[in-house]
Every structure is written in C-alpha cells, then in structure tokens.
Scaffold this motif. Sequence first.
Motif, mmCIF file in Angstrom:
data_model
loop_
_atom_site.group_PDB
_atom_site.id
_atom_site.type_symbol
_atom_site.label_atom_id
_atom_site.label_comp_id
_atom_site.label_asym_id
_atom_site.label_seq_id
_atom_site.Cartn_x
_atom_site.Cartn_y
_atom_site.Cartn_z
ATOM 1 N N ASP A 21 0.861 -1.187 0.000
ATOM 2 C CA ASP A 21 0.000 0.000 0.000
ATOM 3 C C ASP A 21 0.900 1.240 0.000
ATOM 4 O O ASP A 21 2.103 1.118 -0.239
ATOM 5 C CB ASP A 21 -0.978 -0.028 1.190
ATOM 6 N N SER A 22 0.319 2.407 0.284
ATOM 7 C CA SER A 22 1.134 3.635 0.228
ATOM 8 C C SER A 22 2.274 3.609 1.239
ATOM 9 O O SER A 22 3.294 4.285 1.042
ATOM 10 C CB SER A 22 0.264 4.863 0.492
ATOM 11 N N ALA A 23 2.112 2.831 2.331
ATOM 12 C CA ALA A 23 3.170 2.769 3.342
ATOM 13 C C ALA A 23 4.326 1.878 2.883
ATOM 14 O O ALA A 23 5.483 2.174 3.150
ATOM 15 C CB ALA A 23 2.594 2.244 4.662
ATOM 16 N N THR A 24 4.000 0.789 2.204
ATOM 17 C CA THR A 24 5.036 -0.192 1.868
ATOM 18 C C THR A 24 5.517 -0.113 0.414
ATOM 19 O O THR A 24 6.592 -0.643 0.097
ATOM 20 C CB THR A 24 4.518 -1.625 2.146
ATOM 21 N N ALA A 25 4.754 0.550 -0.454
ATOM 22 C CA ALA A 25 5.126 0.627 -1.875
ATOM 23 C C ALA A 25 6.535 1.207 -2.101
ATOM 24 O O ALA A 25 7.236 0.745 -2.997
ATOM 25 C CB ALA A 25 4.078 1.420 -2.667
ATOM 26 N N PRO A 26 6.976 2.206 -1.296
ATOM 27 C CA PRO A 26 8.334 2.730 -1.533
ATOM 28 C C PRO A 26 9.424 1.658 -1.424
ATOM 29 O O PRO A 26 10.399 1.688 -2.181
ATOM 30 C CB PRO A 26 8.489 3.804 -0.441
ATOM 31 N N THR A 27 9.254 0.703 -0.502
ATOM 32 C CA THR A 27 10.237 -0.379 -0.358
ATOM 33 C C THR A 27 10.209 -1.292 -1.584
ATOM 34 O O THR A 27 11.252 -1.739 -2.077
ATOM 35 C CB THR A 27 9.924 -1.209 0.912
ATOM 36 N N PHE A 28 9.004 -1.566 -2.063
ATOM 37 C CA PHE A 28 8.845 -2.372 -3.281
ATOM 38 C C PHE A 28 9.488 -1.653 -4.471
ATOM 39 O O PHE A 28 10.250 -2.244 -5.243
ATOM 40 C CB PHE A 28 7.356 -2.632 -3.504
ATOM 41 N N SER A 29 9.198 -0.347 -4.584
ATOM 42 C CA SER A 29 9.798 0.479 -5.648
ATOM 43 C C SER A 29 11.319 0.415 -5.613
ATOM 44 O O SER A 29 11.972 0.295 -6.656
ATOM 45 C CB SER A 29 9.428 1.953 -5.452
#
Lengths: 111, 133
Positions: A21-29
């Motif tokens: 989600d918006s909290a975890t997407a940066p790590t995925f990115s």
Amino acid sequence: MEVTTQELKHCDLIKVNGRVDSATAPTFSKALEKANEAGHFKIVVDMSELEYMSSAGFRALLASQRNCKRYNRGELVLVAVPERIREALELAGFTELFKSFDDSITAVGSF
Amino acid sequence: MTFPAQFEFLDEIRDFVAQTAREGGFAEKEIYFLQLAADEAASNIIEHSYEGISNANLDITCDVRGTILTITMRDTGKSFDPSNIKQPNLKADLSERQIGGLGLYLMRKLMDEVRYEANPKTGNLLTMTKRRG
C-alpha cells in the motif's frame, strides 16, 4: 510486506509478499529500482504470496515497466497474480501493460 | 473512529472497514474491494489534503444499514475539486500512461457512489456507498 530479489542468469526474480500500500510501496519500488540500477531490465515479479496491492503498488510496477522497456532492453512480467489483485489491475487498465504467467519457471524461461 | 493521517495506519483503516463489512454480511471478495476503495480514499487525503502535515487526524465512519454500506472520511486539510481530476486514459500506451488520478478512478469504479463536499468550517467530507451483492 517483504521483498526478496534473486539474480538469475537471464533475469531477476523479485518476490513480493504480504500487502503493498502507500506505506510499503516505496520499499517495493526501491527493490525494482535497485535491479534497474544494476543494469538488470528483465524482471519477473512473483505475486504468489501477495495478499493485497493498492494503486501505490500499481504505480511502482508502471514506473519500473517504463524503465525496463526503454530502448527495448527488457521487460517486467508478472507471475501468479492473485484473482482480486488481477481484477483491480484490470479496472485500472493495467493488465495489457504486463505479460502474466501462471508460474515462475515459465516466466523465467520466457527471457 | 479517529486515525492518525499517516500511511502506516492504512492497515488499521482497512481492518476497520473489513470488520464492519463482514458483520454486515458482505462477501470476502466484496470486502477486498471495499478495503481497496477505503485505502485509496485515505491515501489521497493523507498525500494531498494533508500534504506536508504529519500530525493530522482522519475521522472515519463505516456503517451498514440494510444492504448499504457507507464509509465517510472527514479531514480538515486542503480541499480539492474532483471534477478537476482528469480521468486516466486507460487506452494510453505505456509511455503516455498517467500516474495520477488512479486512486479516485478506482474508488468510483469500486463503489456505487462517491460524493465529496468541501466545507471551510467543518472540513472536507467524502462519502462512499456500496450495496451488498
């Protein structure tokens, strides 16, 4: 959410588990960007243990696909997309932007 | 329920909506999409209405009356005009695909009704409804 990257001979296999989600997407990115920074543009994203993905995750996939496909140097493909996530991707009009495979062996073999 | 307007609380917001929907007899698949709509709505508020503000709150209600589930979200941040948000072009090819506007588009697709009222005194109120399938 957990992301693991495995560098294979012809592509990178990135497995994303849990909830994006918006909290975890940066790590995925970051995991996707890291592969690109290493000069790897053939990427398999394994979603078999992904429970949830919001549009924040879709955007990460889109940004990476743009980068991978530039100069025809590669492609990002999806594996084992759970049904509900597939339906949400369809609503967003994203399914035609990504090849999708049932299992990672076939996906890895496509490169 | 009042939640801190931070992405780290999206999990709790989704759980809150799921619990109400489950008690209201919604199917698991419907619950997934209700959670997604609530997540997109809350994410937009945190990212845009409360841009640059880290200690804000988000008031969320979720009720089922009969077969209709209603989610409201009230914030006191910047308001926006939904009609100014361009519909994403789902036919555009990869290089032209827009990244913004997707959340609102999904909310409209997933819910039966999405209403937004901006009020300088009481704050912004987003109301979304969905009938049980």
